[in-house]
Write a protein that holds these residues in place. Structure first.
Motif, PDB file in Angstrom:
ATOM      1  N   VAL A  31       0.829  -1.211   0.000  1.00 28.07           N
ATOM      2  CA  VAL A  31       0.000   0.000   0.000  1.00 28.07           C
ATOM      3  C   VAL A  31       0.865   1.264   0.000  1.00 28.07           C
ATOM      4  O   VAL A  31       1.816   1.372   0.765  1.00 28.07           O
ATOM      5  N   SER A  32       0.522   2.180  -0.907  1.00 24.06           N
ATOM      6  CA  SER A  32       1.114   3.513  -0.890  1.00 24.06           C
ATOM      7  C   SER A  32      -0.012   4.507  -0.618  1.00 24.06           C
ATOM      8  O   SER A  32      -1.122   4.344  -1.120  1.00 24.06           O
ATOM      9  N   ALA A  33       0.303   5.516   0.180  1.00 22.29           N
ATOM     10  CA  ALA A  33      -0.720   6.508   0.507  1.00 22.29           C
ATOM     11  C   ALA A  33      -0.051   7.795   0.935  1.00 22.29           C
ATOM     12  O   ALA A  33       1.151   7.822   1.207  1.00 22.29           O
ATOM     13  N   ARG A  35      -7.478   7.396   1.443  1.00 20.98           N
ATOM     14  CA  ARG A  35      -7.563   6.349   0.416  1.00 20.98           C
ATOM     15  C   ARG A  35      -6.168   5.946  -0.016  1.00 20.98           C
ATOM     16  O   ARG A  35      -5.333   6.804  -0.266  1.00 20.98           O
ATOM     17  N   PRO A  36      -5.906   4.643  -0.120  1.00 23.27           N
ATOM     18  CA  PRO A  36      -4.586   4.245  -0.631  1.00 23.27           C
ATOM     19  C   PRO A  36      -4.437   4.618  -2.103  1.00 23.27           C
ATOM     20  O   PRO A  36      -5.416   4.590  -2.856  1.00 23.27           O
ATOM     21  N   ARG A  37      -3.205   4.985  -2.483  1.00 23.93           N
ATOM     22  CA  ARG A  37      -2.943   5.317  -3.886  1.00 23.93           C
ATOM     23  C   ARG A  37      -2.834   4.037  -4.697  1.00 23.93           C
ATOM     24  O   ARG A  37      -3.228   3.969  -5.842  1.00 23.93           O
ATOM     25  N   SER A  38      -2.226   3.039  -4.075  1.00 21.02           N
ATOM     26  CA  SER A  38      -2.110   1.743  -4.752  1.00 21.02           C
ATOM     27  C   SER A  38      -2.030   0.675  -3.675  1.00 21.02           C
ATOM     28  O   SER A  38      -1.882   0.978  -2.498  1.00 21.02           O
ATOM     29  N   GLY A  39      -2.128  -0.576  -4.104  1.00 19.53           N
ATOM     30  CA  GLY A  39      -2.106  -1.673  -3.150  1.00 19.53           C
ATOM     31  C   GLY A  39      -3.500  -1.989  -2.640  1.00 19.53           C
ATOM     32  O   GLY A  39      -4.457  -1.281  -2.956  1.00 19.53           O
ATOM     33  N   THR A  40      -3.612  -3.074  -1.883  1.00 23.71           N
ATOM     34  CA  THR A  40      -4.928  -3.474  -1.394  1.00 23.71           C
ATOM     35  C   THR A  40      -4.894  -3.689   0.106  1.00 23.71           C
ATOM     36  O   THR A  40      -3.861  -4.011   0.690  1.00 23.71           O
ATOM     37  N   GLY A  84     -10.002  -1.385   1.140  1.00 20.30           N
ATOM     38  CA  GLY A  84      -9.132  -0.268   0.772  1.00 20.30           C
ATOM     39  C   GLY A  84      -9.892   0.946   0.292  1.00 20.30           C
ATOM     40  O   GLY A  84      -9.464   2.074   0.495  1.00 20.30           O
ATOM     41  N   HIS A  85     -11.037   0.722  -0.352  1.00 19.52           N
ATOM     42  CA  HIS A  85     -11.736   1.872  -0.925  1.00 19.52           C
ATOM     43  C   HIS A  85     -13.028   2.197  -0.193  1.00 19.52           C
ATOM     44  O   HIS A  85     -13.852   2.964  -0.672  1.00 19.52           O
TER      45      HIS A  85
END
Lengths: 291, 234, 615
Positions: B7-9, B52-57, B66-67
């Motif tokens: 996860v990136s955020a 919200r994460p930019r990527s990853g789950t 994640g969303h």
């Protein structure tokens, strides 16, 4: 002395009117933290709707309160959802002010386009009938307004303190992030709150319309007073708005008689400025105006 | 139970977390340690749905969360006791606790749970009808934890529960957390108090600059040279 | 311009002719002149009226923007100043036969004073509260002008005596009015342009973006906001003076009108708040449409113009929050660059300057010198919580003092007290000035002026400004001239490793970058005492090492440093002395090596269990 009592009674009745208009404004500010500069225009639109409904359907203006409350809840909710909500996270908090100021200007001028600048009077049977209470002469409509204001304050207070939804609304006002962590859908709360605030104006319109003729700019007149009331009572405080409305009602009535009719507004704007500068939390406010 | 995968955020244009992966098994106490600004709080806020994460789950019990917005995440049984307590200052302690039970599954049996929770926090019971902001820091932290328990969560996350508290109160906070673990709750704990935290944790992750640099059992991390130098000052 | 940075200052300043050769300038001026040429060409009364209105509204919106846009103080009471100008010149003309050319300066002076008097108490109000206060003042003045009939003519209003000619600003034909209106527009634009490109403007934008950080950069924020409102009020008033002559009639309802105030602000908002030409663009977009509609539809269209303004404003706010300029500035700018005189593509790519200079040879480090800061038994409580209890220390020139303690121990509160952001309940802070006397400053900007620079734990960049502009705000402290400040800021940017991103907006930097920027802005103040609040938090090991070296360099240049750090390691390696704070009190002080072994310190940091386990 008789005059003084009559003036006080008039002031309190006027306070009832101011309270009716201010409660929605302070509720929206207290929860959503947005000052709705178009609040007065909601009232103006409401009064035109009452005027039209009574004319077309031959209804008593008080009866129109029911559809107006529903209509304005929807209107308020829609404005929150489509205009304010996209701006809530804007970097510049001023944009919310611009949005409601723009809305206000558009609404006033739309009314001008549709109805022209003439005054329109809504008739309501019995509304202007005099009522004598111990030597004091009041109008039936004034008493209705005052009682409605008291009832509305009580109802909203009970709603906010006794129900799950009401508690959630207060929670959002006090700590938006923490409320979300409790499972409260903050955006939904804002929409509901804006709807309720607008619905209060809907109710107010039905009561005000048979008392005062409506014109496109009447909202500006009332909303400025409502700002005074709300700041005096403490932005966001419902009880404060009621107290502020009574004080301004009395100031209006007494200074209009004892100082000069055309300076009574100067008196309460002076109070307004003094409160803003020296005690921006108002009389009962918890919020911090200077922050 | 909880799986954070790559996860990136971050906030605005700034990325705080760079491809973080952690997991939490049911019944575990997992801790995340790291310096100020390492991204610990951001990670918890991302799991909680505030960011919200930019990527990853992020999956919780097999569901992608994640969303989800924060309020929907709470509904699934994930509760965050936030940094700096974050009580509702002008509400009574009782109303604060009621709000803890706002999520749909927690409303039934709310009064019963209130009784149970207050068993854990006798001091809170005495303060039920006071405004939250009239409480001391330690009492506020207890209310915050109690409020978190009112949601009857399956995964409970704590963000720096010892922040700004006197050492004696810190000790009490850790005792309470151990009791909560004893109740069978799964706990994800972020703390600056590295020694005490690692002592009660089954496993720990060390975060630096938004990335996991070490992962091991709590006991092993306590002995790890890097951890000892950087965080224990020895 | 970037390539020019390494050239000597004298050759870098562009000549006026050089500026005129740039397409942005000559196309801009050409477009501006259309405001006069078009109506002269068409020569129709109505068109003249439309263009005069554009010029006047554009001038008013530009003047409003100085305080509303640059300084971010959203006034909806600007009609006060407009009305003051109108009434003053009309009354002076009617009573004393004084020409409005002189009367308008009297009006401007009064408006500036009234503006300062109104704004001063209101500046502590933020956001909507400031707006409400300005509205209230406008209402009071409108009601008073209705009441005092003797002076103002009350609701009936006044008419300036009908004397025709240039000396009276009243004309039979339209052309002269257009020229004067255009002149006012140019005056307002020129003033706005000058402000935006000088220290004044940088300070105003800095204040708008972050009041605290602006104060820490030595800006007397209240004073500069007052200057802004005074300039804005004076210009607005002068336009009002002329407008009264043009309309030939003044009365309270239209002179002190809230609607009119709102309109002026709207033009600026629609065009682009805070830019020099935005307000004019906004005016150009909406005034012709509405005036033409009014001309064609006549009385039917009553309200139409307001409806258009309001709707356009809501749409702009929702879909183009920066106004027209934000959307079209770049594409139009690119088109313009292609015209003769623009930057050729080849030239544009030549970026940067010579590789980093060799580090300056640092003078032999002098032993800590005389005491330059005395902090004596500070005491502060918030509500029931004591956050600072009897904290005192001395700081010597060239010394590094480390302050450590667990989160929430009161370190930042202590910093706020020694930089003027929080007034202690008891105790004192004294700074040795360059004049050799001890001072006890009160406000943050006074601390900054005595040479105390501070960073903020939560970085406070001026988000909408570029890195270079951020640093310039600090550099202005020593270099009031914009070109010199730019040069000084470039040097700092280079030294702090921010060269490559000097044109990046601060909001787009990483946290690490913002921290460095925070340091750079403080270094540009050329402080004697530097307060660093957790500048190393969140940095990776390599960056920490760089930061440590940087602090050492700073110390070696004779600057005294107080550094708060949460993590001990870094602070131990740079500090001459360490103070440990827990729960608001000093629990240990001394040399770093001694302090880490203090049992109280270990307990505060690691908890009692650890002490037991270790012993």
């Amino acid at each position: 002395m008789d005059i003084f009592i009559q003036l006080v009674a008039n002031g309190l009745m006027l306070g009832g009117l101011f309270a009716m208009i201010s409660i929605g404004l302070t509720l929206i500010f207290g929860i959503v933290k947005v000052i709705n500069f178009a609040h007065g225009e909601f009232l103006m639109v409401g009064m035109y709707v009452v005027y039209l409904l009574t004319g077309w359907l031959d209804l008593h203006p008080y009866v129109t309160a029911v559809p107006l409350i529903v209509l304005f809840f929807v209107l308020g909710a829609a404005i929150q959802r489509f205009i304010i909500q996209p701006l809530l996270d804007a970097e510049d908090p001023h944009v919310q002010i611009f949005a409601t100021v723009g809305l206000s200007t558009a609404m006033i001028n739309l009314a001008l386009l549709v109805f022209g600048a003439d005054l329109r009077t809504t008739t309501g049977i019995g509304v202007r009938a005099p009522v004598h209470i111990g030597g004091v002469r009041l109008l039936f409509g004034q008493i209705m307004m005052f009682l409605s204001a008291v009832g509305l304050v009580l109802a909203i207070h009970l709603f906010l303190t006794r129900t799950f939804l009401g508690r959630a609304i207060r929670a959002v006002a006090q700590n938006r992030g923490a409320a979300a962590l409790m499972g409260v859908n903050v955006n939904k709360i804002y929409i509901i709150t804006f709807g309720i605030g607008a619905a209060c104006v809907g109710l107010a319109s039905a009561l005000v319309a048979p008392m005062y003729p409506v014109s496109p700019t009447i909202g500006t007149y009332f909303v400025l007073t409502a700002f005074v009331v709300v700041v005096l009572g403490g932005m966001g405080s419902i009880q404060g708005a009621f107290l502020g409305a009574m004080i301004i009602g009395l100031v209006d009535s007494l200074s209009g008689y004892y100082i000069a009719p055309d300076l009574k507004e100067v008196v309460y704007f002076a109070i307004f400025i003094a409160i803003l500068i020296w005690r921006p939390t108002g009389l009962l406010g918890l919020g911090k105006g200077s922050e | 139970m909880l799986l954070v995968d790559d996860v990136s955020a971050g906030y605005g244009e700034v990325t705080v977390l760079h491809g973080i992966s952690i997991d939490v098994q049911p019944g575990e106490v997992v801790t995340i340690v790291g310096a100020n600004g390492a991204g610990k709080t951001t990670l918890l806020r991302t799991i909680a749905g505030l960011i919200r994460p930019r990527s990853g789950t992020i999956t919780f019990e097999g569901r992608d969360i994640g969303h989800l917005a924060a309020h929907d995440t709470v509904d699934l049984g994930v509760t965050l006791v936030p940094e700096a307590r974050q009580l509702f200052p002008f509400m009574t302690v009782r109303d604060n606790l009621y709000l803890g039970a706002f999520r749909k599954d927690a409303r039934d049996g709310m009064e019963k749970r209130l009784g149970e929770v207050l068993e854990l926090f006798p001091r809170v019971r005495e303060r039920l009808d006071q405004l939250a902001n009239s409480l001391s820091g330690g009492e506020q932290q207890m209310v915050a934890i109690a409020r978190g328990l009112m949601a009857n969560p399956r995964l409970m996350m704590f963000d720096e529960p010892s922040l700004g508290l006197a050492p004696m109160i810190v000790k009490q906070v850790f005792e309470v957390i151990e009791e909560i673990v004893g109740m069978g709750k799964t706990v994800l704990l972020v703390e600056q108090n590295v020694f005490q935290t690692l002592s009660i944790a089954d496993r720990g992750y060390v975060l630096e600059n938004g990335a996991v640099v070490l992962a091991d059992t709590g006991a092993a991390l306590l002995k790890n040279d890097h951890v000892r130098r950087a965080y224990l000052g020895i | 311009m970037t390539t020019a940075a390494s050239l000597p200052a004298a050759t870098r300043r562009k000549s006026v002719a050089g500026r005129l050769g740039h397409p942005r300038t000559y196309v801009g001026l050409a477009a501006l002149s259309l405001l006069v040429l078009v109506p002269l060409g068409i020569n129709d009364d109505f068109i003249f009226h439309v263009f005069i209105t554009i010029c006047l509204y554009g001038a008013l919106a530009t003047a409003w923007n100085i305080v509303g846009g640059f300084a971010g103080q959203l006034s909806l009471g600007h009609a006060i100043f407009y009305g003051i100008g109108a009434y003053t010149s009309t009354l002076l003309l009617a009573s004393f036969g004084l020409t409005p050319w002189i009367g308008m300066f009297a009006g401007a002076a009064i408006a500036a004073m009234v503006g300062a008097a109104i704004a001063y108490p209101c500046f502590r109000l933020r956001g909507p509260f400031f707006v409400l206060a300005t509205i209230a003042f406008l209402e009071v003045i409108r009601l008073l002008s209705l009441h005092f009939r003797g002076l103002t003519g009350g609701a009936v209003g006044l008419m300036p005596p009908l004397r025709i000619g240039w000396e009276w600003m009243i004309f039979r034909e339209r052309e002269p009015s257009l020229f004067i209106a255009f002149g006012f527009l140019c005056l307002c634009l020129l003033v706005a342009w000058w402000i935006r490109n000088s220290r004044f403007g940088f300070y105003l934008v800095a204040i708008r973006e972050r009041d605290d950080a602006a104060q820490a950069a030595g800006i007397n924020t209240v004073a500069f906001k007052l200057y802004a409102i005074m300039v804005s009020a004076a210009l607005t008033s002068m336009v009002g003076s002329f407008h009264a002559m043009y309309l030939g009639f003044v009365e309270p309802e239209s002179m002190f009108s809230l609607t009119f105030s709102v309109q002026i602000a709207m033009f600026a908002l629609i065009g682009g708040i805070g830019t020099v030409f935005g307000p004019l663009f906004g005016t150009l977009l909406v005034v012709p449409v509405t005036e033409l509609a009014r001309g064609w539809l006549g009385a039917q269209a009553i309200g139409l113009h307001g409806f258009v303004y309001g709707t356009v404003l809501v749409l702009i706010v929702l879909f183009m929050p920066g106004g027209l300029v934000s959307k079209f500035d770049k594409p139009i700018g690119r088109l313009l660059e292609r015209l003769p005189g623009g930057r050729s593509p080849a030239e544009a790519t030549v970026e940067g300057r010579a590789p980093l200079l060799e580090p300056e040879v640092v003078a032999e480090r002098s032993a800590p010198g005389q005491v330059i800061l005395r902090v004596d038994s500070l005491y502060k409580r918030f509500g029931g919580l004591v956050v600072t209890e009897n904290v005192g220390f001395e700081l010597k020139q060239g010394q590094v003092l480390g302050i450590i303690g667990p989160n929430g121990a009161g370190k930042t509160t202590l910093f706020n007290q020694i930089s003027g952001f929080i007034r202690p309940d008891a105790g004192s802070v004294a700074v040795l000035g360059t004049d050799g006397a001890w001072h006890s400053p009160r406000a943050p900007h006074e601390y900054a002026r005595l040479g105390i620079g501070r960073t903020f734990q939560v970085v406070q960049p001026f988000a909408a400004m570029t890195v270079l502009e951020n640093i310039m705000v600090g550099a202005f402290r020593r270099h009031p001239n914009a070109a010199e400040a730019r040069e000084a800021a470039l040097e700092v940017a280079e030294r702090m490793g921010l060269w490559a991103m000097r044109h990046t907006e601060a909001r787009n930097l990483t946290i690490g970058g913002q921290k460095r920027l925070e340091m750079a802005r403080v270094m540009a103040l050329e402080p004697r005492i530097l307060l660093l609040d957790e500048v190393m938090a969140g940095l990776n090991a390599a960056d920490v090492k760089k930061a440590v070296e940087l602090v050492r360099d700073i110390r070696d240049s004779g600057v005294a440093v107080i550094a708060i750090e949460h993590v001990m390691q870094a602070i131990m390696s740079i500090s001459d002395e360490v103070i440990v704070i827990n729960a608001g009190r000093v629990i240990a002080r001394g040399e770093p090596a001694t302090v880490v072994r203090d049992p109280q310190v270990i307990e505060a940091y690691l908890g009692q269990d650890y002490v037991h386990a270790a012993s």
